[in-house]
Design a protein around this motif. Sequence first.
Motif, mmCIF file in Angstrom:
data_model
loop_
_atom_site.group_PDB
_atom_site.id
_atom_site.type_symbol
_atom_site.label_atom_id
_atom_site.label_comp_id
_atom_site.label_asym_id
_atom_site.label_seq_id
_atom_site.Cartn_x
_atom_site.Cartn_y
_atom_site.Cartn_z
ATOM 1 N N MET A 1 2.052 -5.225 1.583
ATOM 2 C CA MET A 1 2.364 -5.901 2.835
ATOM 3 C C MET A 1 2.531 -4.869 3.942
ATOM 4 O O MET A 1 2.881 -3.721 3.686
ATOM 5 N N THR A 2 2.304 -5.312 5.151
ATOM 6 C CA THR A 2 2.308 -4.408 6.291
ATOM 7 C C THR A 2 3.237 -4.919 7.382
ATOM 8 O O THR A 2 3.333 -6.115 7.608
ATOM 9 N N ASN A 3 3.883 -3.999 8.068
ATOM 10 C CA ASN A 3 4.681 -4.361 9.223
ATOM 11 C C ASN A 3 4.489 -3.292 10.282
ATOM 12 O O ASN A 3 4.643 -2.101 10.008
ATOM 13 N N VAL A 4 4.134 -3.710 11.470
ATOM 14 C CA VAL A 4 3.944 -2.787 12.585
ATOM 15 C C VAL A 4 5.178 -2.844 13.451
ATOM 16 O O VAL A 4 5.635 -3.927 13.834
ATOM 17 N N PHE A 5 5.739 -1.679 13.764
ATOM 18 C CA PHE A 5 6.960 -1.628 14.552
ATOM 19 C C PHE A 5 6.741 -0.806 15.803
ATOM 20 O O PHE A 5 6.182 0.277 15.754
ATOM 21 N N THR A 63 13.691 0.915 -0.138
ATOM 22 C CA THR A 63 13.403 -0.515 -0.142
ATOM 23 C C THR A 63 13.372 -1.049 1.287
ATOM 24 O O THR A 63 13.623 -0.318 2.252
ATOM 25 N N LEU A 64 13.107 -2.340 1.408
ATOM 26 C CA LEU A 64 13.091 -2.951 2.735
ATOM 27 C C LEU A 64 14.447 -2.863 3.415
ATOM 28 O O LEU A 64 14.535 -2.932 4.635
ATOM 29 N N ALA A 65 15.491 -2.711 2.617
ATOM 30 C CA ALA A 65 16.808 -2.514 3.219
ATOM 31 C C ALA A 65 16.827 -1.232 4.039
ATOM 32 O O ALA A 65 17.500 -1.129 5.060
ATOM 33 N N TYR A 95 4.861 -2.175 2.213
ATOM 34 C CA TYR A 95 5.790 -2.408 1.122
ATOM 35 C C TYR A 95 5.171 -3.365 0.101
ATOM 36 O O TYR A 95 4.218 -4.095 0.394
ATOM 37 N N THR A 96 5.719 -3.329 -1.092
ATOM 38 C CA THR A 96 5.228 -4.167 -2.174
ATOM 39 C C THR A 96 5.861 -5.553 -2.102
ATOM 40 O O THR A 96 6.786 -5.791 -1.322
ATOM 41 N N ASP A 97 5.380 -6.455 -2.952
ATOM 42 C CA ASP A 97 5.922 -7.820 -2.980
ATOM 43 C C ASP A 97 7.399 -7.849 -3.338
ATOM 44 O O ASP A 97 8.126 -8.749 -2.916
ATOM 45 N N ASP A 98 7.831 -6.865 -4.119
ATOM 46 C CA ASP A 98 9.250 -6.846 -4.493
ATOM 47 C C ASP A 98 10.093 -6.025 -3.511
ATOM 48 O O ASP A 98 11.257 -5.730 -3.771
ATOM 49 N N GLY A 99 9.505 -5.645 -2.366
ATOM 50 C CA GLY A 99 10.284 -5.042 -1.288
ATOM 51 C C GLY A 99 10.458 -3.541 -1.347
ATOM 52 O O GLY A 99 11.335 -2.987 -0.675
ATOM 53 N N LYS A 100 9.626 -2.835 -2.109
ATOM 54 C CA LYS A 100 9.724 -1.374 -2.156
ATOM 55 C C LYS A 100 8.792 -0.773 -1.121
ATOM 56 O O LYS A 100 7.603 -1.078 -1.071
ATOM 57 N N LEU A 101 9.332 0.129 -0.290
ATOM 58 C CA LEU A 101 8.517 0.797 0.724
ATOM 59 C C LEU A 101 7.539 1.748 0.049
ATOM 60 O O LEU A 101 7.911 2.523 -0.841
ATOM 61 N N THR A 102 6.281 1.698 0.483
ATOM 62 C CA THR A 102 5.256 2.522 -0.153
ATOM 63 C C THR A 102 4.616 3.539 0.785
ATOM 64 O O THR A 102 4.134 4.581 0.336
ATOM 65 N N GLU A 103 4.605 3.256 2.075
ATOM 66 C CA GLU A 103 3.855 4.130 2.983
ATOM 67 C C GLU A 103 4.312 3.905 4.421
ATOM 68 O O GLU A 103 4.688 2.794 4.806
ATOM 69 N N ILE A 104 4.276 4.974 5.186
ATOM 70 C CA ILE A 104 4.505 4.898 6.636
ATOM 71 C C ILE A 104 3.333 5.582 7.322
ATOM 72 O O ILE A 104 2.915 6.667 6.909
#
Length: 233
Positions: A1-5, A63-65, A95-104
């Motif tokens: 999953m991706t999020n642009v900030f 994580t997403l936290a 991040y993955t489906d279970d909320g672990k950050l993978t890349e910036i």
Amino acid sequence: MTNVFSLKSKAALFTAICVFFAASLCGSNVYASADYNNQLYAVILNGVENCEESIDLTAYDFTLADSADLSDIFFSIRTGNWDLWYVCTDFTYFYTDDGKLTEIRPDYSCDADTVNIQRREVVAAAEDIAAYINSFGKDSPVDKAKILYSYFCGNYTYSYNNNYNDTYSLFTKKEGRCMSMSQGYKAVCDILKIPCHLVVNDSGSHEWAEVYVNFNWYTVDIAAQNNTSEIFK
């Protein structure tokens, strides 16, 4: 999953900044620090120092936290390091489906080759100024800090152009805003071995430097000269 900030689009950013810097709060001033999450800060800092297009986080348990801290970390990197002017406030994280950050994926104002060219120019400019300060033959850090303050006040103009808020623009255009002036001052202090750190106010709207001389921290606010500590007047 991706999020642009994008920090530019977050009206609540400055409230978050106050929380982010709480570990080093001193009076009404907020010190640029990332003590609350050293590991994530260190990973991102190492990545942007090397102009990495992608910072791999898979080896860490972020994580997403932790993603709530990312905007603060990028803000701290941008305001706290005079040699990272090319790091933009926008970034994308995955991040993955279970909320672990993978890349910036950071955003930079120029490519790595240009950054290296600009770095040489900035360091050369700071070293030239340091040589000028040393030419006065003063050994005291107080005297050097005063001469350096006067040098910036006399040779650099406050700019209302937001594009001039970094050390590269400051040294090449001879003008800048509060952040660039403070960071430029610290760049020379680092060469002169004068302890110096950068300070951001509670709202995140103003930055200045502080130097440690005579066993005390003193404000050096070049952009607002009338607010500078008595020791520098």
